[in-house]
Write an enzyme that holds these catalytic residues in place. Structure first.
Site, PDB file in Angstrom:
ATOM      1  N   HIS A 159       0.831  -1.216   0.000  1.00 41.20           N
ATOM      2  CA  HIS A 159       0.000   0.000   0.000  1.00 41.20           C
ATOM      3  C   HIS A 159       0.861   1.259   0.000  1.00 41.20           C
ATOM      4  O   HIS A 159       0.436   2.298   0.472  1.00 41.20           O
ATOM      5  CB  HIS A 159      -0.945   0.038   1.205  1.00 41.20           C
ATOM      6  CG  HIS A 159      -1.684  -1.241   1.447  1.00 41.20           C
ATOM      7  ND1 HIS A 159      -2.945  -1.481   0.945  1.00 41.20           N
ATOM      8  CD2 HIS A 159      -1.335  -2.373   2.098  1.00 41.20           C
ATOM      9  CE1 HIS A 159      -3.340  -2.694   1.303  1.00 41.20           C
ATOM     10  NE2 HIS A 159      -2.378  -3.265   2.002  1.00 41.20           N
ATOM     11  N   SER A 280      14.554  22.150 -16.199  1.00 36.54           N
ATOM     12  CA  SER A 280      13.324  22.897 -16.433  1.00 36.54           C
ATOM     13  C   SER A 280      13.675  24.192 -17.140  1.00 36.54           C
ATOM     14  O   SER A 280      14.741  24.760 -16.917  1.00 36.54           O
ATOM     15  CB  SER A 280      12.667  23.190 -15.085  1.00 36.54           C
ATOM     16  OG  SER A 280      11.817  24.320 -15.189  1.00 36.54           O
ATOM     17  N   LYS A 286      15.776  22.408 -11.074  1.00 35.40           N
ATOM     18  CA  LYS A 286      15.137  21.119 -11.371  1.00 35.40           C
ATOM     19  C   LYS A 286      16.042  20.121 -12.081  1.00 35.40           C
ATOM     20  O   LYS A 286      16.836  20.463 -12.934  1.00 35.40           O
ATOM     21  CB  LYS A 286      13.888  21.341 -12.238  1.00 35.40           C
ATOM     22  CG  LYS A 286      12.701  21.933 -11.514  1.00 35.40           C
ATOM     23  CD  LYS A 286      12.189  21.087 -10.339  1.00 35.40           C
ATOM     24  CE  LYS A 286      11.541  19.810 -10.765  1.00 35.40           C
ATOM     25  NZ  LYS A 286      10.211  20.016 -11.319  1.00 35.40           N
ATOM     26  N   GLU A 293       9.930   8.693 -16.876  1.00 41.47           N
ATOM     27  CA  GLU A 293       8.517   9.052 -17.051  1.00 41.47           C
ATOM     28  C   GLU A 293       8.026   8.698 -18.451  1.00 41.47           C
ATOM     29  O   GLU A 293       6.946   8.132 -18.641  1.00 41.47           O
ATOM     30  CB  GLU A 293       8.322  10.556 -16.818  1.00 41.47           C
ATOM     31  CG  GLU A 293       8.584  11.000 -15.400  1.00 41.47           C
ATOM     32  CD  GLU A 293       8.686  12.514 -15.330  1.00 41.47           C
ATOM     33  OE1 GLU A 293       7.667  13.197 -15.534  1.00 41.47           O
ATOM     34  OE2 GLU A 293       9.793  13.030 -15.094  1.00 41.47           O
TER      35      GLU A 293
END
Ligand code: ARG
Length: 472
Positions: A159, A280, A286, A293
């Site tokens: 979980h 970024s 960043k 991804e």
């Protein structure tokens, strides 16, 4: 009206417009099967000559002409014209242009319906084998990492809540087994494609005295298809291949999701190499795990490819229908996408840096030794439900104090319940917690070492299989 003469021109007074030609064409998609198309045609011509259906001189001319076209396409000297509709007609037209009447004999006893099934099966065999190679390479990387990081302790989750500590190697090997099943599915897809359909002709077979087995032998197929109608309408082998791609993508998506999580500041379990990260355009600080991804994101399109193929085939009557031309775009996309993703993820894993200290620190939190403590109390004769209650209360108390189980002295344990002996602190030692899970397939170092041996054995079987098939 299009000005290219169609091979079926005899029956027609008008041709489709250029727009319809382009709408109906599959050439931009199926031209990648040019080598398969040429190999299939040479095998077919040789068989026709062997059976006395065409003269050997004609078969020789066909083979020479097709070999010439092979070289032209390979060297980028061949111009494809969309008016040819598909790779089969492009090659046949070029052949007839080059060798004249003999070229016009090639299509004897054959239809594009069995020809496209043949080419697609040959292509699928190669694709299934190449993907198996790439899956095995990634699986090998995972075993290598498991060996290298043996001893690194991390939290295991259920979980997404801390559950029990595990070895990083154990966690990585979980993905090895997923990939190993992917290799099995791809090998199955290879076997499914390994049936030779040529000689089925349009749908009913042919009146010529052909020898299908000799074509299968020439092209390296293990079997000849049994039913001509099934042969020209069966795309199960593409479904198998695309399904294998979709499941492999799904596994990679789960792995990438973990890599994304682990590279966040909150987890801090790994640092992605700069070469596998992007910045970024606005936030100077960043460093984003874009490639993990995107590899996760590609799963959507591959699942879409499988869905497209399933829906295209649903409800089609026997035998060939033009709908089936849509099969290749989906299957090729699935193959291409997974092929790229496997390479990306392998490089990403090989260059990432695992932060063993952060992982270990994470494994000390979350009261993950609680189960072992309850088991210990059971060992003193306490019923498990009571032990569960005792430890649960202890956890509640420590949580309020902001302390961990590992912070407790023997005296504090004894104060919590008289059943706790002097050895209680050793029970919650995180390495001891892991070392106790010696059951087969468990996370104890000895069990993981045995698992690595088993993984290497499985890999060896796949590598041996790859040596028996063509990947290029
Ligand atoms: N381009 C077609 C395909 O990909 C080849 C078979 C066409 N057959 C036909 N009868 N129109 O499916």
């Amino acid at each position: 009206m299009s000005d290219t003469k169609k091979p079926w021109g005899g029956r027609f007074e008008r041709s489709p417009s250029r727009f319809l030609d382009e709408f109906g064409a599959s050439l931009p998609i199926d031209q990648r099967m040019w080598a398969e198309d040429i190999a299939g045609s040479i095998a077919h011509a040789r068989m026709l000559a062997q059976q006395g259906v065409i003269a050997s001189d004609d078969a020789d001319a066909i083979e020479a002409g097709l070999s010439q076209i092979y070289r032209e396409i390979r060297n980028g000297e061949f111009t494809f014209d969309i008016a040819d509709e598909d790779i089969h007609m492009a090659v046949e037209r070029a052949l007839t242009e080059r060798i004249g009447p003999a070229g016009a004999r090639l299509h004897t006893g054959r239809s594009r319906n069995d020809q496209v099934a043949l080419d697609t099966r040959m292509y699928s065999k190669k694709a299934a084998a190449s993907l198996t190679r790439a899956v095995v390479d990634l699986a090998e990387t995972l075993v290598g990492l498991a060996e290298k990081h043996l001893g690194v302790v991390m939290p295991g989750y259920t979980h997404l809540q801390k559950a029990q500590p595990v070895l990083l190697s154990h966690h990585l090997l979980a993905y090895f087994w997923m990939l190993s099943r992917d290799a099995t599915r791809l090998k199955h897809a290879h076997a499914a494609a390994d049936v030779m359909p040529l000689g089925s002709a349009a749908l009913a077979g042919t009146t010529f005295d052909i020898d299908r087995q000799s074509v299968a032998d020439r092209l390296g197929f293990s079997a000849v298809s049994a039913n001509s109608m099934d042969s020209v309408s069966d795309r199960d082998f593409l479904l198998d291949l695309t399904y294998a791609c979709a499941v492999a993508q799904l596994h990679i998506s789960r792995l990438c999701e973990e890599l994304v999580l682990w590279s966040s500041e909150e987890f801090g379990f790994l640092v992605m190499d700069d070469a596998y990260s992007t910045g970024s355009s606005i936030m100077p600080q960043k460093k984003n795990p874009d490639f993990a991804e995107l590899s996760r994101g590609k799963t959507g399109r591959v699942v879409g490819d499988l869905t497209a193929l399933l829906v295209t085939l649903k409800g089609l009557p026997l035998a060939y229908n033009k709908d089936m031309q849509e099969d290749k775009e989906a299957a090729f996309d699935a193959v291409d996408t997974l092929g790229d993703v496997l390479v990306v993820v392998k490089g990403m894993l090989e260059t990432a840096t695992f932060n063993a200290d952060r992982m270990r620190a994470g494994a000390l939190g979350g009261f993950m030794a609680a189960t072992d403590l309850a088991d210990y109390l059971v060992g003193t004769g306490m019923p498990f439900r009571q032990a569960h209650e005792v430890v649960g209360k202890l956890v509640l108390k420590l949580e309020g104090e902001g302390r961990a189980l590992q912070d407790l002295s023997a005296e504090e344990f004894a104060a919590a319940d008289s059943a706790f002996g002097a050895d209680s602190p050793t029970v919650v030692d995180i390495d001891a917690v892991i070392a106790r899970r010696t059951s087969e397939g468990g996370t104890a170092p000895a069990a993981v070492t045995a698992q690595i041996v088993r993984a290497r054995d499985v890999l060896a079987v796949d590598v041996a299989w790859l040596e028996t098939v063509a990947t290029e």
